[in-house]
Structures are given as structure tokens and as C-alpha cells.
Write a protein that holds these residues in place. Structure first.
Motif, PDB file in Angstrom:
ATOM      1  N   MET A  72       0.834  -1.351   0.324  1.00 22.75           N
ATOM      2  CA  MET A  72       0.120   0.075   0.036  1.00 22.75           C
ATOM      3  C   MET A  72       1.053   1.128   0.002  1.00 22.75           C
ATOM      4  O   MET A  72       1.815   1.330   0.758  1.00 22.75           O
ATOM      5  CB  MET A  72      -0.899  -0.142   0.982  1.00 22.75           C
ATOM      6  CG  MET A  72      -1.997  -1.323   1.379  1.00 22.75           C
ATOM      7  SD  MET A  72      -2.903  -0.915   2.709  1.00 22.75           S
ATOM      8  CE  MET A  72      -4.011  -2.374   2.510  1.00 22.75           C
ATOM      9  N   GLU A  73       0.416   2.230  -0.675  1.00 21.37           N
ATOM     10  CA  GLU A  73       1.107   3.670  -0.745  1.00 21.37           C
ATOM     11  C   GLU A  73       0.450   4.688   0.073  1.00 21.37           C
ATOM     12  O   GLU A  73      -0.818   4.649   0.304  1.00 21.37           O
ATOM     13  CB  GLU A  73       1.216   3.999  -2.194  1.00 21.37           C
ATOM     14  CG  GLU A  73       2.228   3.059  -3.180  1.00 21.37           C
ATOM     15  CD  GLU A  73       2.455   3.891  -4.549  1.00 21.37           C
ATOM     16  OE1 GLU A  73       1.759   4.699  -4.609  1.00 21.37           O
ATOM     17  OE2 GLU A  73       3.101   3.128  -5.245  1.00 21.37           O
ATOM     18  N   PRO A 193       8.726   0.874   7.409  1.00 23.59           N
ATOM     19  CA  PRO A 193       8.328   1.075   5.823  1.00 23.59           C
ATOM     20  C   PRO A 193       8.561  -0.202   5.046  1.00 23.59           C
ATOM     21  O   PRO A 193       8.918  -1.130   5.458  1.00 23.59           O
ATOM     22  CB  PRO A 193       9.083   2.248   5.517  1.00 23.59           C
ATOM     23  CG  PRO A 193      10.644   2.138   6.212  1.00 23.59           C
ATOM     24  CD  PRO A 193      10.008   1.498   7.470  1.00 23.59           C
ATOM     25  N   LEU A 194       8.412   0.022   3.698  1.00 19.18           N
ATOM     26  CA  LEU A 194       8.581  -1.042   2.754  1.00 19.18           C
ATOM     27  C   LEU A 194      10.077  -1.222   2.457  1.00 19.18           C
ATOM     28  O   LEU A 194      11.017  -0.548   2.605  1.00 19.18           O
ATOM     29  CB  LEU A 194       8.074  -0.425   1.375  1.00 19.18           C
ATOM     30  CG  LEU A 194       6.526  -0.675   1.292  1.00 19.18           C
ATOM     31  CD1 LEU A 194       5.975  -0.290  -0.129  1.00 19.18           C
ATOM     32  CD2 LEU A 194       5.743  -2.102   1.542  1.00 19.18           C
ATOM     33  N   ILE A 202       9.688   4.980   2.690  1.00  7.10           N
ATOM     34  CA  ILE A 202       8.882   5.494   3.452  1.00  7.10           C
ATOM     35  C   ILE A 202       7.660   5.549   2.797  1.00  7.10           C
ATOM     36  O   ILE A 202       6.735   6.072   3.769  1.00  7.10           O
ATOM     37  CB  ILE A 202       9.588   6.395   4.323  1.00  7.10           C
ATOM     38  CG1 ILE A 202       9.694   7.763   3.489  1.00  7.10           C
ATOM     39  CG2 ILE A 202      11.088   6.101   4.903  1.00  7.10           C
ATOM     40  CD1 ILE A 202      10.262   8.839   4.148  1.00  7.10           C
ATOM     41  N   HIS A 203       7.408   5.525   1.829  1.00 10.95           N
ATOM     42  CA  HIS A 203       6.262   5.920   0.974  1.00 10.95           C
ATOM     43  C   HIS A 203       5.290   4.864   1.237  1.00 10.95           C
ATOM     44  O   HIS A 203       4.003   4.951   0.449  1.00 10.95           O
ATOM     45  CB  HIS A 203       6.381   6.382  -0.544  1.00 10.95           C
ATOM     46  CG  HIS A 203       7.430   7.417  -0.239  1.00 10.95           C
ATOM     47  ND1 HIS A 203       7.362   8.792   0.304  1.00 10.95           N
ATOM     48  CD2 HIS A 203       8.697   7.797  -0.792  1.00 10.95           C
ATOM     49  CE1 HIS A 203       8.347   9.603   0.186  1.00 10.95           C
ATOM     50  NE2 HIS A 203       9.199   8.959  -0.566  1.00 10.95           N
ATOM     51  N   GLY A 204       5.410   3.803   1.660  1.00  8.68           N
ATOM     52  CA  GLY A 204       4.403   2.545   1.613  1.00  8.68           C
ATOM     53  C   GLY A 204       4.627   1.432   2.721  1.00  8.68           C
ATOM     54  O   GLY A 204       5.607   1.807   3.684  1.00  8.68           O
ATOM     55  N   GLY A 225      -3.338   5.081   7.366  1.00 11.86           N
ATOM     56  CA  GLY A 225      -3.831   6.337   6.538  1.00 11.86           C
ATOM     57  C   GLY A 225      -3.632   5.950   5.009  1.00 11.86           C
ATOM     58  O   GLY A 225      -3.320   6.802   4.114  1.00 11.86           O
ATOM     59  N   CYS A 226      -3.791   4.671   4.850  1.00 10.68           N
ATOM     60  CA  CYS A 226      -3.829   4.447   3.199  1.00 10.68           C
ATOM     61  C   CYS A 226      -5.287   4.176   3.073  1.00 10.68           C
ATOM     62  O   CYS A 226      -6.129   3.827   3.352  1.00 10.68           O
ATOM     63  CB  CYS A 226      -3.006   3.057   3.144  1.00 10.68           C
ATOM     64  SG  CYS A 226      -1.208   3.093   3.352  1.00 10.68           S
ATOM     65  N   GLN A 227      -5.528   4.130   1.448  1.00 11.70           N
ATOM     66  CA  GLN A 227      -6.625   3.948   0.928  1.00 11.70           C
ATOM     67  C   GLN A 227      -6.796   2.281   0.403  1.00 11.70           C
ATOM     68  O   GLN A 227      -5.689   1.877   0.129  1.00 11.70           O
ATOM     69  CB  GLN A 227      -6.808   4.496  -0.475  1.00 11.70           C
ATOM     70  CG  GLN A 227      -6.810   6.206  -0.269  1.00 11.70           C
ATOM     71  CD  GLN A 227      -7.030   7.008  -1.500  1.00 11.70           C
ATOM     72  OE1 GLN A 227      -6.699   6.369  -2.755  1.00 11.70           O
ATOM     73  NE2 GLN A 227      -7.570   7.976  -1.466  1.00 11.70           N
TER      74      GLN A 227
END
Length: 380
Positions: A72-73, A193-194, A202-204, A225-227
Motif C-alpha cells: 500500500m502507498e 516502511p517497505l 518510507i512511502h508505503g 492512513g492508506c486507501q
């Protein structure tokens, strides 16, 4: 994260390769009340206890990518000051030593994790010194130039053991066994993070769900906080809807069988790749065309795809087909076919009725009994 990257992190959950620095825990009852908390250096745990935690951590990174494990991003909003990704980043950077951040995290989980059971929240911090790799792929442990620092959370159900009789060795007697509260395998979890391209991203985050059909939207949105992406079940429904809407009433057995066989061939060709096979809109369109859907039926495909799935949505091939299963259902009959022998079934109109014809060249069993075929009767 792909299979190789996930396996590289899983390998750390052993005494030899352990890079876990700290572990924290929070036991919550069915009334959402915290009953006990603990935090300590992981290496200070007794060996037997550490092994049980290793097993939990490995299960949190197990299953199929796209079904149980979902990349997830974070949206840009989550990375701003006060955003949910920003909170996770501060929690990671604290190395789980900031009591206020820990309490805030526990409360977020308690507020948005939906379960009627007692459960145990486990949070670890780890610092993995990433070994370099030579041109032939061999790890060079003395050539590290980055430390992958991460958090992993596992949420495990806690249930009362079953009532039973047991043998008491001290008293040499059979008696009622004391019932204990047992920590089970994780139901949910995440890695942040990923570990992408063997480096920190750190963006996912990587989300784990034991049951892919129960992802828990509120937990994903409010804690991470992800969709929420399409679940494996939703992806299969989207794919079936696309076929139904594209073909209309002209859904023949042969075309559906061709789609299944072509998908299986694609999965087989991709089986050694670390990334799961993802089909974009053009890929799905080519698949349907290659499976025999007439060009006049494909006119509205682009519009249907955008409506049903979304222009940028990709579907994982492993989510929309089962290469080990091919079934045919009518209101009164269910037929299971070896996926490699779908050629044995065809459709025919006999005496004005649409029929499924099954070629039988060897033997038939009915309720476990061998019965004669026409070929056997002819031979007799």
C-alpha cells in the motif's frame, strides 16, 4: 515488495540472523480495555519465548502477495506533519522508547480494530544491516552501506483453551485441565516502511490479513492512513463483471474456458518471477481478444473497465483465476474438471436441448464404485 524481498526480511526471524532491537506488547480484552503492557529488549527474552515470537512474526509475512500481503502507498496528505504516515515514522525513529507515542499507537489500534475477541498487539523495532551483493548475486556481509530500520506490528487473537481432562504426573492421576488464555496466530499486521529494491521506502507499507476477504477498511484508513485497494474477492468479481458486460448474452462455454486456459498459461510463464502477475487494462483487453471475444463485443470494453474497475486499476492474475480448479455448475449438477483436461467437455445441441458432453475413455466411478462405460460393453 516482492517475494524475494519479503523472504529476506523473514529470514531475520531466527536466533542467528535476528536484528530485532526492542519488543512491546499490549493485551486488550473484549471490552477494549488494556489489561497488561510490556516492553523490553528482544534479546533479553528467554530462548523458548523468543522462538514463539519468531513464529508469529514469520506468519505476519506469509501468504500470497495481493491476497494476504498487500503493498500500500501513502497519499501525500498522510506524509505531512500530523499525518498517519508521519506518526508511524516518528514511532519508528523513537525505536519504541517514547511512551507517549506507544500509548497513542495502542489507542489507535483499539479504536479501529474490529473484533469481538481478546487480542494481543505486538510491536517490534528492528535494524537490518543490509548486506551488499556481488555481481553473481552472492551476499557480501562486509559490504553493507544501508541499515533498513523498520517496525512490524502483529495482532493476535487470544482465546480460552478448550475444557479437557489431562494427566497430572505429580499426582499420577487424571483430572480436569486448567484452562489458559492462548495467543493464536496473527489475524492482521503490517510492516513499515517497505523494503523495496533492497532499500528503505518510507512511502508505503506492507499490510497482512490472514483472511483476504476481511481487510478491515477502518483500520487501514485510520491507523495506517492508506486507501483500501480492491480485495482478492473484489478483483475476481470485477473481472467476472467485465466478462459478463462485454459478452452480454453471448457468454459461451468455449470462450470462458479459453479465458481460463490463457490465464493459466500466463501464470505458468510468470511462476519464477519475484513479482506477481498484474494485468492492466490493456493486458485484460488483449486476454479477452485472444480468448475469442469478437471485436464488435470489445467496442465498449474501455468504458466498462473504467466504470467497473477504474482506469489505473490492475488485477492480479492469481486473484481472478484458480489454476488448480475448474468447475461447472447447473441448478442440479456440479462438475469438477482437471484444469489441464477441459478439452474433455464440449457443448452440443442434442434433440433440441443444449447439453454438456463429457468424453470418457477409461473408467467411471459412481459413489466409489467402478461402472462400465460403452467402450467396455463393446469390448465384451
Amino acid at each position: 515488495m516482492n517475494k524475494k524481498e519479503i523472504l529476506e526480511i523473514r529470514r531475520q526471524f531466527s536466533p542467528k540472523d535476528c536484528a530485532i532491537t526492542r519488543i512491546c506488547g499490549c493485551y486488550v480484552d473484549a471490552d477494549k480495555e488494556i489489561k497488561v503492557q510490556f516492553k523490553e529488549a528482544f534479546l533479553s527474552l528467554p530462548e523458548e519465548e523468543a522462538f514463539k515470537y519468531f513464529d508469529i512474526f514469520k506468519k505476519t509475512l506469509s501468504g500470497t502477495i495481493g491476497r494476504n500481503l498487500i503493498n500500500m502507498e501513502f497519499p501525500l496528505e498522510a506524509e505531512k506533519e500530523g499525518g498517519k504516515q508521519n506518526f508511524l515514522l516518528r514511532l519508528r525513529n523513537s525505536r519504541l522508547e517514547d511512551e507517549l507515542l506507544l500509548q497513542e499507537f495502542y489507542q489507535k489500534v483499539i479504536d479501529f480494530y474490529d473484533t469481538p475477541e481478546n487480542y494481543y498487539i505486538i510491536l517490534i523495532h528492528s535494524a537490518y544491516d543490509i548486506p551488499g551483493k556481488s555481481s553473481d548475486g552472492m551476499e557480501m556481509f562486509d559490504a553493507s552501506d544501508e541499515v533498513y530500520e523498520y517496525l512490524m506490528c502483529s495482532i493476535c487473537p487470544v482465546s480460552l483453551s478448550k475444557a479437557a481432562l489431562s494427566y497430572n504426573a505429580e499426582k499420577n492421576s487424571i483430572e480436569d485441565r486448567n484452562r489458559d488464555w492462548i495467543v493464536g496466530a496473527p489475524e492482521k499486521g503490517f510492516l513499515f516502511p517497505l523494503f523495496q529494491d533492497r532499500s528503505t521506502d518510507i512511502h508505503g507499507t506492507l499490510y497482512y490479513s490472514k483472511k483476504p476477504e476481511e481487510l478491515q477498511l477502518s483500520f487501514i484508513e485510520e491507523v495506517l492512513g492508506c486507501q483500501l485497494p480492491l480485495s482478492s474477492k473484489d478483483q475476481k468479481e470485477v473481472f467476472q463483471t467485465l466478462i459478463a458486460e462485454t459478452l452480454g448474452e453471448d457468454r459461451s462455454y468455449e470462450i470462458v474456458r479459453n479465458i481460463h486456459e490463457n490465464l493459466n498459461e500466463m501464470l505458468e510463464a510468470n511462476k519464477d518471477e519475484p513479482e506477481p502477475l498484474a494485468l492492466s487494462k490493456p493486458d485484460v483487453k488483449r486476454l479477452l481478444e485472444h480468448s475469442g471475444i469478437p471485436s464488435d463485443k470489445m467496442v465498449s470494453f474501455d468504458e466498462e473497465y473504467e466504470t467497473v474497475a477504474g482506469e489505473q486499476t490492475s488485477l492480479l492474475a492469481s486473484n481472478i483465476t484458480n489454476p488448480r480448479q475448474f468447475e461447472i455448475h447447473t441448478p442440479d449438477i456440479q462438475i469438477k474438471v482437471n484444469p489441464e483436461r477441459t478439452d474433455l467437455i464440449e457443448t452440443r445441441v442434442i434433440d433440441g436441448r443444449q447439453c454438456l458432453v463429457i468424453a470418457v475413455d477409461d473408467h467411471i466411478k459412481v459413489n466409489g464404485l467402478d461402472v462400465w462405460t460403452l467402450t467396455k460393453e463393446k469390448d465384451q
